[in-house]
Design a protein around this motif. Structure first.
Motif, mmCIF file in Angstrom:
data_model
loop_
_atom_site.group_PDB
_atom_site.id
_atom_site.type_symbol
_atom_site.label_atom_id
_atom_site.label_comp_id
_atom_site.label_asym_id
_atom_site.label_seq_id
_atom_site.Cartn_x
_atom_site.Cartn_y
_atom_site.Cartn_z
ATOM 1 N N HIS A 176 3.143 6.350 -13.657
ATOM 2 C CA HIS A 176 3.047 6.815 -12.269
ATOM 3 C C HIS A 176 3.805 8.121 -12.095
ATOM 4 O O HIS A 176 4.834 8.341 -12.726
ATOM 5 C CB HIS A 176 3.644 5.769 -11.317
ATOM 6 C CG HIS A 176 3.044 4.412 -11.512
ATOM 7 N ND1 HIS A 176 2.059 3.908 -10.735
ATOM 8 C CD2 HIS A 176 3.282 3.467 -12.470
ATOM 9 C CE1 HIS A 176 1.713 2.704 -11.165
ATOM 10 N NE2 HIS A 176 2.449 2.418 -12.234
ATOM 11 N N GLN A 192 0.823 -1.216 0.000
ATOM 12 C CA GLN A 192 0.000 0.000 0.000
ATOM 13 C C GLN A 192 0.854 1.261 0.000
ATOM 14 O O GLN A 192 0.589 2.215 -0.730
ATOM 15 C CB GLN A 192 -0.912 0.000 1.213
ATOM 16 C CG GLN A 192 -2.345 -0.255 0.792
ATOM 17 C CD GLN A 192 -3.249 -0.282 1.989
ATOM 18 O OE1 GLN A 192 -2.849 -0.735 3.058
ATOM 19 N NE2 GLN A 192 -4.460 0.203 1.810
ATOM 20 N N THR A 193 1.912 1.250 0.822
ATOM 21 C CA THR A 193 2.780 2.429 0.911
ATOM 22 C C THR A 193 3.430 2.696 -0.445
ATOM 23 O O THR A 193 3.473 3.845 -0.915
ATOM 24 C CB THR A 193 3.885 2.164 1.961
ATOM 25 O OG1 THR A 193 3.302 1.497 3.069
ATOM 26 C CG2 THR A 193 4.552 3.438 2.402
ATOM 27 N N PRO A 251 1.607 7.297 -7.324
ATOM 28 C CA PRO A 251 0.211 7.280 -7.808
ATOM 29 C C PRO A 251 0.135 7.061 -9.324
ATOM 30 O O PRO A 251 0.949 7.611 -10.070
ATOM 31 C CB PRO A 251 -0.314 8.661 -7.412
ATOM 32 C CG PRO A 251 0.875 9.494 -7.153
ATOM 33 C CD PRO A 251 1.988 8.594 -6.749
ATOM 34 N N ARG A 289 2.413 1.823 -3.426
ATOM 35 C CA ARG A 289 1.436 2.296 -4.422
ATOM 36 C C ARG A 289 1.068 3.756 -4.153
ATOM 37 O O ARG A 289 0.831 4.530 -5.069
ATOM 38 C CB ARG A 289 0.201 1.406 -4.402
ATOM 39 C CG ARG A 289 0.460 0.083 -5.116
ATOM 40 C CD ARG A 289 -0.705 -0.862 -5.013
ATOM 41 N NE ARG A 289 -0.543 -1.977 -5.939
ATOM 42 C CZ ARG A 289 -1.298 -3.052 -5.921
ATOM 43 N NH1 ARG A 289 -2.272 -3.179 -5.053
ATOM 44 N NH2 ARG A 289 -1.099 -4.008 -6.792
ATOM 45 N N HIS A 290 0.986 4.082 -2.870
ATOM 46 C CA HIS A 290 0.641 5.446 -2.498
ATOM 47 C C HIS A 290 1.737 6.407 -2.947
ATOM 48 O O HIS A 290 1.460 7.521 -3.405
ATOM 49 C CB HIS A 290 0.453 5.500 -0.983
ATOM 50 C CG HIS A 290 -0.389 6.645 -0.556
ATOM 51 N ND1 HIS A 290 -1.758 6.668 -0.760
ATOM 52 C CD2 HIS A 290 -0.057 7.820 0.033
ATOM 53 C CE1 HIS A 290 -2.230 7.803 -0.305
ATOM 54 N NE2 HIS A 290 -1.220 8.517 0.178
#
Ligand SMILES: Nc1ncnc2c1ncn2[C@@H]1O[C@H](COP(=O)(O)OP(=O)(O)OP(=O)(O)O)[C@@H](O)[C@H]1O
Length: 929
Positions: free
Chosen positions: A487, A462-463, A469, A465-466
């Motif tokens: 991204h 998650q980190t 973006p 991907r965050h």
């Protein structure tokens, strides 16, 4: 209809920011007023009135959403139940249930029954009441048997419909539930995703990259995009993305309901076998009429009364034609379908039950059908050529990275590869729950494996991907076999990541690499694929600007290869052997690399070094060599060509599929097989749904199909032998000095006892031992083919011979010869019923008990026709002594005995190799290779 690719390529698709899957209040009254109103999509001009009603241009006014806005928790069960009462089920109006009177009327309008009724009128006018009584008895009993069988068959089919009914994911009482689509009501909150058939008209609240194939409604097969506040119509297919929507119309008032094409509304058409048997029945009827006319002429010429001979002729027609055939067939198919369903293979159409028995090729996809569909990255090769092994359990994030057998720290190159695979990815992992003790994949299992791989390389999905973006993407595209994402980096540049099949990624101008680099990576990819692993190449680059066309990025640098393993299902090699023994060729059709496909096929025993591997990207798979058993790099559309090629060679093809764009191939195949866990659209296009996704149940279903066909032929053999014998006795009797061998009432009595219950009982005979070890029958073969016609004539001749022989002897000894003929003809037919039964399956003491019971009861009634005075009066028989009765019984056993003793041993038990199952053309072609 060719649906778009599973995740169709599109232009630069901006990614919706945020967008929780389920907004707090999804039916937002005010927000909708400005949006496009329901009905507009369907070509109706629609305006929203101040009361929140939708005024449709065709004058139809309906409330779009009853009561207050549906909260995120969905409807309560109580409210849904109330609305279901008000609106009725979300299904096309079910075909009206046939009333008993209609069913009886249907039986009575059968031409043969009409003939009998006419004969009854004649006998009544002649005051021949016994004959009238027997005729009416025959009509009543036959009608009763017909109606009972029809009801049983209808019930079995209705039960199947229930099992294969479409389902919908709906939020009720705050929880997600999967319910039969028929239970949806207005206001229900429904989730749809790629592969779903939209279950009712929905007003969308949250749509993420949603594309719908609306061809069921509009005929236009190019998927159209739908966003929040637009409507998704019932019956359309979600080809990409997912959405949440509120049901605004259900059942007959939904888009699909209005054009009345809901599949459930159509009564099943007659199956090919039923149609062929119907025309056979007509032919037999004509033959029986012609021969009975001959009997009539012979009788009249020899001085019998016109009326007596007319009634005799009518009775003979009725007795000679197996009028219960349609009922026997329908019931056998319906009960067979029920049995298949119990074995977890649900036939969605009756024709599947009979066609399954003649399947010669089963074309199966790989992932999830022959393999478990649980993927894990096992090996990784970084851009600098370093090779790593990865271990761990399933999708669980923890695991180790090793090199040459020793655990190693994750290098920067490996971390970059893991990060690229994580970013160019739509899947997530689901932690274990009480119901599911292991980590699971949400989304594409291949991509989920990359998430796990990233976690095992020390990244926090998650980190990461965050931090990166996604700003643009080209979703996975089965044509290009790659996916690209763009991204934003923290320094405001753009990271472009592309992952896909090595031949699609390791190529200029997409890749900026030296020939040596390319050659080394391609060789490494080939080696990994040769181990049966699915290989993805990953490339990436940091750029100042996003690519102009993300479908075709340029100038990326190789980041590495990941090789993903997917274990063979336990028992998959046995499945392949089982099909081979049944004369059914298993063919592997996959989008994977030829080396991966060949390695997997090798493990299944389908392929050995030197066998062909047909490449879909390298020409026309339809013109593949006849014996080819591995098709790699195929597109879903090419499945159609593969099926067509096999069918052109005379094969009956079963094809498995579970994706959105497998639907056309499933329809095109003789038997489309969908996995229970696959998409709704595949399930609805299929003829057979495998509840447990277990291909071996197809073999069970094939066995059941063959059993049913065998039993139908058994019934034909028994019933037609009797018919032939009756006509022969009536025609030849006068030549042997037996003027009218049987009276009409006697003929009808025999017909009553022999055809009805024993005939139906024959349909329940078990499968012959080794049914699955037999060559499949040719679908072109006539029902009476493969020697059945000859067997019927032999059976009929034997019964006629003993009957006439006994009659002649009785006449010679001046005994009641007509009664002897009556006795022997009836009992001998029952003997044949026992003779044609299936050999008892090993370990079963009694086999199908219904048959001997039915035969015993019929034999007792036959004897009663001679022993009981009232029956004697009715039938015009005379009393026979015990010795005479015994003599009749002994003589009657003979035809059955001869047939039994000369029965061919089933071709079973020898375990035929699959090669014997293919047709001659194929064998010749294979030898040429
Ligand atoms: N999500 C993805 N992203 C990038 N490339 C992919 C992805 N999924 C598959 N590929 C590549 O595309 C190729 C074809 O995959 P596809 O899913 O179309 O095969 P398939 O016909 O469904 O295979 P199977 O018979 O195993 O089910 C794969 O071998 C792989 O190289």
């Amino acid at each position: 209809m060719v649906l778009g690719s599973r995740r169709p390529a599109g232009p630069l698709v901006p990614v919706r920011a945020g967008g929780s899957p389920l907004p707090d209040t999804v039916a937002r009254g005010e927000a909708e007023v400005g949006g496009r109103a329901a009905g507009e999509r369907l070509g109706h001009r629609a305006e929203r009135t101040v009361t929140g009603q939708v005024q449709v241009a065709d004058g139809d006014v309906r409330r779009e959403n009853s009561g207050p806005a549906t909260p995120a928790t969905g409807l309560s069960s109580a409210e849904a139940a109330r609305l279901l009462q008000v609106d009725g089920p979300n299904a096309a109006a079910a075909p009206p249930r046939r009333h008993l009177v209609t069913r009886i009327a249907h039986q009575l309008t059968d031409p043969l029954v009409a003939l009998l009724l006419a004969a009854a009128v004649v006998t009544t006018l002649l005051r021949d009441y016994p004959d009238t009584a027997v005729i009416l008895l025959v009509v009543v009993v036959n009608t009763a048997i017909g109606v009972v069988q029809e009801v049983r068959a209808d019930r079995a089919i209705a039960a199947l419909d229930q099992l294969a009914a479409p389902t919908a994911r709906v939020v009720r009482d705050g929880r997600d539930a999967v319910l039969p689509a028929a239970e949806l009501v207005r206001g229900d909150l429904v989730r749809v995703e790629a592969g779903d058939v939209v279950p009712a008209d929905l007003l969308l609240h949250d749509a993420s990259r949603l594309h719908l194939d609306e061809s069921a409604l509009t005929g236009e097969s190019v998927p159209v995009s739908r966003a929040a506040d637009e409507e998704a119509s019932a019956g359309t297919v979600v080809t990409t993305g997912r959405a949440v929507g509120t049901v605004v119309r259900t059942g007959a008032s939904s888009a699909l309901g209005r054009i009345a094409t809901l599949a459930a509304a159509t009564r099943p058409a007659a199956t090919p076998l039923q149609r062929r048997l119907a025309s056979l029945g007509r032919l037999l009827g004509l033959a029986a009429v012609a021969l009975s006319a001959l009997v009539f002429a012979v009788g009249v010429l020899s001085g019998r009364s016109l009326v007596e001979m007319a009634v005799t002729a009518v009775s003979l027609v009725v007795a000679a034609v197996p009028e219960s055939l349609p009922a026997v067939v329908t019931l056998a198919l319906a009960l067979g379908a029920r049995r298949m369903a119990a074995a977890r293979a649900i036939p969605r159409r009756l024709h599947a039950v009979e066609t399954l028995g003649s399947v010669t090729v089963i074309a199966s996809d790989k992932t999830g059908t022959l393999t478990e569909g649980r993927m894990a990255v096992q090996q990784a090769v970084t851009g600098d050529g370093a090779r790593f092994g990865v271990t761990g359990s399933g999708y669980a994030p923890d695991g180790t990275v090793h090199r040459d057998g020793a655990a190693v720290a994750v290098s920067d190159e490996l971390r970059q590869l893991a990060r690229a695979g994580l970013l160019c990815n739509d899947a997530t992992l689901a932690p274990p729950t009480e119901q599911r003790p292991r980590w699971g994949a949400v989304g594409d299992p291949l991509e989920a494996a990359l998430v796990t791989f990233a976690a095992r390389c020390g990244l926090e999905p998650q980190t990461t991907r965050h931090a990166w973006p996604r700003v643009a993407e080209h979703p996975f595209d089965q044509q290009l076999r790659r996916m690209t994402t763009v991204h934003r980096s923290c320094d405001r540049r753009y990271l472009v990541v592309c992952k896909g099949a090595p031949e699609s990624v390791l190529t200029a101008p997409l890749l900026d690499a030296s020939d040596d680099e390319l050659a080394a990576l391609t060789a490494a990819a080939h080696r990994l694929a040769g181990d049966g692993l699915r290989v993805l190449a990953v490339a990436a680059a940091l750029a100042e600007h996003p690519p102009a066309d993300p479908a075709h990025p340029e100038g990326l640098r190789p980041v590495g290869l990941v090789a993903v393993g997917d274990p063979l299902r336990a028992g998959a090699p046995d499945i392949a052997d089982g099909f081979a023994a049944a004369g059914v060729r298993l063919v592997l059709v996959t989008g994977d690399h030829p080396a991966t496909a060949a390695a997997i096929a090798g493990q299944l025993g389908l392929w050995t070094e030197g066998d062909p591997v047909v490449r879909g990207d390298d020409g026309d798979p339809a013109s593949a060599p006849a014996g080819a058993r591995v098709f790699a790099r195929t597109q879903p559309e090419q499945k159609l060509d593969i099926i067509a090629g096999l069918q052109a060679r005379g094969h009956v093809v079963a094809m498995t599929g579970d994706g959105v764009n497998d639907a056309p191939a499933l329809r095109r195949a003789d038997i489309g097989v969908a996995m229970g866990g696959g998409t709704e659209v595949a399930r609805q296009a299929a003829d057979l749904v495998l509840v447990d996704d277990d291909l071996s149940t197809v073999a069970t279903a094939i066995g059941e199909g063959r059993r049913i066909y065998d039993n139908i032929r058994r019934f034909l053999r028994y019933a037609l032998s009797g018919g032939v014998a009756e006509i022969a006795v009536m025609l030849l009797g006068p030549l042997f000095g037996l003027p009218v061998p049987l009276l009409p009432a006697q003929i009808l009595w025999i017909n009553l006892l022999t055809h009805g219950v024993p005939g139906v009982a024959l349909g329940a005979e078990p499968a012959e031992p080794g049914t699955l070890g037999r060559v499949p029958r040719s679908p072109q073969e006539s029902v009476l083919g493969a020697g059945l016609g000859r067997q019927i004539l032999v059976g009929g001749a034997l019964i006629a011979a003993v009957t006439l022989g006994a009659g002649v002897l009785a006449a010679h000894w001046d005994r009641p010869w007509q009664t002897v003929i009556f006795m022997v003809l009836g009992l001998a037919q029952l003997g044949v019923a026992l003779a044609v039964r299936a050999p008892r399956p090993a370990g079963q003491r009694w086999g199908n008990l219904a048959l001997p019971l039915a035969v015993a009861v019929s034999a007792l009634l036959q004897v009663a026709g001679v022993l009981l005075p009232p029956l004697r009066d009715l039938l015009g028989t005379e009393a026979l002594g015990v010795a005479e009765l015994l003599a009749c019984a002994v003589v009657s056993v003979l035809p059955g005995l001869v047939l039994r003793l000369t029965r061919r041993r089933p071709a079973a038990d020898v375990g035929l190799p699959w090669r014997r199952g293919v047709n001659q053309a194929d064998c010749a072609a294979e030898e040429e290779m």
